[in-house]
Design a protein around this motif. Sequence first.
Motif, PDB file in Angstrom:
ATOM      1  N   ARG A 104       0.820  -1.214   0.000  1.00 19.48           N
ATOM      2  CA  ARG A 104       0.000   0.000   0.000  1.00 19.48           C
ATOM      3  C   ARG A 104       0.853   1.264   0.000  1.00 19.48           C
ATOM      4  N   ARG A 105       2.088   1.145   0.440  1.00 22.88           N
ATOM      5  CA  ARG A 105       2.928   2.351   0.538  1.00 22.88           C
ATOM      6  C   ARG A 105       3.588   2.720  -0.787  1.00 22.88           C
ATOM      7  N   GLY A 106       3.488   1.850  -1.780  1.00 29.05           N
ATOM      8  CA  GLY A 106       3.988   2.186  -3.123  1.00 29.05           C
ATOM      9  C   GLY A 106       5.429   2.662  -3.098  1.00 29.05           C
ATOM     10  N   LEU A 107       5.666   3.810  -3.738  1.00 27.99           N
ATOM     11  CA  LEU A 107       7.043   4.323  -3.823  1.00 27.99           C
ATOM     12  C   LEU A 107       7.598   4.743  -2.467  1.00 27.99           C
ATOM     13  N   ARG A 108       6.692   4.945  -1.483  1.00 31.41           N
ATOM     14  CA  ARG A 108       7.173   5.330  -0.141  1.00 31.41           C
ATOM     15  C   ARG A 108       7.959   4.199   0.519  1.00 31.41           C
ATOM     16  N   ASN A 109       7.854   2.990  -0.067  1.00 27.63           N
ATOM     17  CA  ASN A 109       8.694   1.894   0.434  1.00 27.63           C
ATOM     18  C   ASN A 109      10.177   2.191   0.228  1.00 27.63           C
ATOM     19  N   LEU A 110      10.473   3.133  -0.661  1.00 28.21           N
ATOM     20  CA  LEU A 110      11.890   3.432  -0.934  1.00 28.21           C
ATOM     21  C   LEU A 110      12.549   4.201   0.213  1.00 28.21           C
ATOM     22  N   TYR A 111      11.739   4.788   1.103  1.00 31.82           N
ATOM     23  CA  TYR A 111      12.331   5.540   2.224  1.00 31.82           C
ATOM     24  C   TYR A 111      12.912   4.573   3.243  1.00 31.82           C
ATOM     25  N   ARG A 112      14.203   4.692   3.549  1.00 31.95           N
ATOM     26  CA  ARG A 112      14.873   3.725   4.415  1.00 31.95           C
ATOM     27  C   ARG A 112      15.699   4.423   5.488  1.00 31.95           C
ATOM     28  N   ASP A 113      15.810   3.735   6.620  1.00 29.44           N
ATOM     29  CA  ASP A 113      16.681   4.227   7.699  1.00 29.44           C
ATOM     30  C   ASP A 113      18.051   3.584   7.516  1.00 29.44           C
TER      31      ASP A 113
END
Length: 385
Positions: A104-113
């Motif tokens: 569901r998070r789409g491209l926001r999955n690319l944000y990583r710690d």
Amino acid sequence: MMGPIFPWRSGNRFALLIDGPCFFPAMLEAIAAAEREVVLELYLIEDGRCSEVLVDALVTAASRGAEVRCLFDGFGALGLGRALRQRLESAGVQLRYYNPLSWRRGLRNLYRDHRKLLVVDRRLAFVGGTGSTDDFWQPDEEPSRWHEVMVSIAGPLVAHWQLLFDYQWLACVSRRPWKPEEAPGLAHLPPLPPSGEGMGRLAYADARQHKDIVQSLVRSIRRAKHRVWLATPYFLPSWKVRRALLHAARRGVDVQLLLTSRNTDHKPVRYAGQRYYPRLLRAGVRIHEHGPRFLHLKMVLVDDWVSVGSCNFDHWNLRFNLEANLETLDAEFTAAAAACLQAGMTSAQEISLEAWRARPLRKRIRQRLWGWLDRMVVNLLDRRR
Ligand SMILES: O=P(O)(O)OC[C@H](O)CO
């Protein structure tokens, strides 16, 4: 920039710990001596001997009554199996994951710690580029497969690393943005203090929202007088960084890059980054490809200023990641960083412009292909803004 900027602090003690067999035992010893609190933030953690020993140490600390909190990246920790997760949880270790993957998070999955930090009892910190995998360290294995550094910090700066962790720990649950008024932050990048004993600063990136880590790098390179030595395993610098490097080399600064050879875990990234070689070489930049082991360390030395930590200074990292580096102005630490980079460059193969021009066709095709793909994806992402 949205976030507060951390100021310089004097009176710290830094030690450069080179490679897992040096820094992992030191980190484990610190955890073993913890009396009240351990916080650990990692991008990469996976099953293996390294993580088993680390989990043992965390579990022992929690069993003695210390508060132990671990913040792992939701993607980087996919390789951490149920057994180790359960051991941590049953011992009372608090676990949180940054941005767990979800369709569901789409491209926001690319944000990583992407940060790597350990703070013990708010008095000792370890920061740098390691993960918890057997590539970085296994007990009784020397040398480690991957070449990496961590820095131990004692002194006033430790409080800033603790604060960075605490904010992210909270943000993981409530998705609250940083609140500048709550942090000891500055609105602008502080001027460089004169080099002194134990002078240090925490520089960080919070994806696109905050990037003082790279602004500080670009400012330092623009002002470089003698040298700019930069080591990274994933060389895809933004245009601002490339331009600063080119200008520095053209005005006679000793600019040297320590990058990976074929011994890398992400070959396409290496090929894509090689498209920058010809222009850099023509400007007088010296490029070394590190052969013996996979070079994973991320460290920059500009005259006496050092920046070391999690950041590869590539356009992917700076677009999507949380990053954190230690900046120092400390004569002894500068000498240690210079010796480490010098040793890396000595054991690397230097790429000359002539050799580069004579490279075989298959290499040219690979570089074109991956370079083109990298540029295309970046252009597409830019269009979405
Ligand atoms: O992202 P880094 O620089 O911590 O390196 C970890 C690699 O992505 C592992 O393949």
